[in-house]
Design an enzyme around this catalytic site. Structure first.
Site, short mmCIF file in Angstrom:
data_model
loop_
_atom_site.label_atom_id
_atom_site.label_comp_id
_atom_site.label_asym_id
_atom_site.label_seq_id
_atom_site.Cartn_x
_atom_site.Cartn_y
_atom_site.Cartn_z
CG ASP A 136 -1.43 1.34 1.37
OD1 ASP A 136 -2.46 1.74 0.48
OD2 ASP A 136 -1.23 2.16 2.32
CB SER A 163 -2.34 2.43 -2.63
OG SER A 163 -2.02 3.71 -3.09
CG ASP A 164 -3.37 -2.46 0.07
OD1 ASP A 164 -2.62 -2.60 -1.05
OD2 ASP A 164 -3.16 -2.70 1.24
CG HIS A 165 -9.02 0.32 1.58
ND1 HIS A 165 -7.98 -0.15 2.62
CD2 HIS A 165 -10.41 -0.56 2.44
CE1 HIS A 165 -8.53 -0.64 3.44
NE2 HIS A 165 -9.72 -0.95 3.26
N GLY A 168 -8.72 -2.16 -4.57
CA GLY A 168 -9.86 -3.07 -4.40
C GLY A 168 -11.17 -2.72 -5.17
#
Length: 382
Positions: A136, A163-165, A168
């Site tokens: 992330d 960034s991860d979310h 997704g």
């Protein structure tokens, strides 16, 4: 009836980005089968208490857990058999891993041409960074996102895996588009996103301003442009004001601050003037707003129709009456803890409800159930 009722998703993913995409689809009614390895499964399971990891649970609700050893022929055969009947596959391994396992898109589409195959990587499937590990904060940093969130003279990482979310969400967006396309063509397709591409796309507004002016934006750039201010009150509590474009908000703010004459002040008369003298104006307002409690200022700002809000901690968020009214906390039954609290999905559909029906599954909880569908016994490790 739910929006994605009858859709089966195989999730070969861990941590946040892939599981968050799967969770969004599961909230819409898809059956999401999470494939986990025999070594304890998704490492996020270890980020919490023994009975229930809240971190893991936040992105794995409504799913079913199946343990497969993808290093064994039995496990690979079971995975391929499940893929033959799946509508969607989500994976967030390093680029090329699924191909080496014989579970790549080109292989699986031979037996399931309707399969929608979503790959989430750090930097994309090809290119000079394709083999790098993507996490992330790396995505935030390399996309430029962190540069507009932190003070570059004294940088600090963010307190959320943005960034991860975002990645997704972008994966789920692509999957939903591919499902709609399949309704017309009858064919599946590959969906690709990455921490880098998804986060750069999220920065479209900042990028457009950079392309136009050639000037590199910082955290303060938008604050100046949108006339956004943050203050401390007499008790050290935090709140914000967002003037945006309507002149009435600026006039209201000057009246609240007790300085209506600022409306004709050459430093602040136009929006451009206020942008150029942002720090001067912020300093003047900060001194005024330190003289009384936040509640007094927010009430007065609201009376003058000036957009403003407290800067809440999460504890304050979930005590807010509007948050309670919207039902943004969901208490979901848990066999050991009685219940666990989760945040709702943030969107509602009038005819096909978005629901949280179950908390995250126990490790391997559904292995026997799911493998029985394809006539496979529970695989043993080689």
């Amino acid at each position: 009836m739910k929006a994605l009722e009858g859709i089966t998703v195989l999730e070969f993913a861990s941590y946040v980005s892939g599981p968050y995409a799967g969770m969004m689809l599961s909230d819409l009614g898809a059956e999401v089968i999470k494939i986990e390895g025999p070594d304890g499964g998704d490492p996020f399971r270890g980020w919490g208490a023994a009975d229930y990891s809240a971190t893991f649970g936040s992105v794995n609700r409504n799913k079913k857990s199946v343990v497969l050893d993808l290093k064994s022929q039995e496990g690979l055969a079971a995975a391929r058999a499940l893929a033959e009947d799946a509508d969607v596959l989500i994976e967030n391994y390093r680029a090329g891993t699924m191909d080496r396992l014989g579970l790549g898109f080109e292989t699986l589409k031979q037996t399931n041409p309707r399969l929608i195959y979503a790959s989430v990587t750090g930097f994309g499937p090809t290119g000079p960074y394709a083999a790098r590990a993507g996490y992330d904060t790396v995505g935030q940093a390399m996309s430029g996102l962190l540069s507009v969130l932190t003070n570059l003279e004294d940088p600090e990482p963010m307190g959320i895996s943005l960034s991860d979310h975002l990645t997704g969400m972008m994966a789920a967006y692509g999957i939903l588009g591919a499902l709609m396309a399949r309704e017309r063509t009858g064919k599946g397709q590959r969906v690709e996103t990455s921490l880098l591409s998804a986060t750069v796309a999220f920065l479209g507004e900042n990028a457009a301003r950079y392309f136009e002016t050639g000037k590199t934006p910082s955290r303060e750039t938008r604050a100046r442009s949108a006339q956004v201010y943050a203050f401390l009150d007499s008790e050290g509590k935090r709140f914000v004001v967002h003037l945006s474009s309507p002149t009435k908000f600026w006039r209201g703010l000057t009246n609240v601050a007790g300085h209506p004459e600022w409306q004709e002040d050459a430093r602040f008369k136009t929006k451009r003037d206020r942008q150029e003298n942002y720090r001067v104006l912020h300093g003047l307002l900060a001194g005024i707003f330190r003289t009384q409690p936040r509640e007094v200022w927010l009430e007065t700002l609201e009376e003058h129709d000036v957009p403003s809000a407290p800067i809440y901690t999460l504890g304050e968020v979930f005590a807010d009456p509007q948050v309670e009214h919207l039902g943004l906390i969901r208490k979901v039954p848990h066999k050991k803890l009685g219940h666990v609290s989760l945040v709702s999905g943030g969107v509602s559909l009038s005819d096909t409800p978005v629901e949280i029906v179950a908390c995250a599954p126990d490790y391997g909880q559904h292995t026997d159930e799911i493998l029985a569908r394809i006539g496979h016994a529970k695989p043993t490790r080689d």
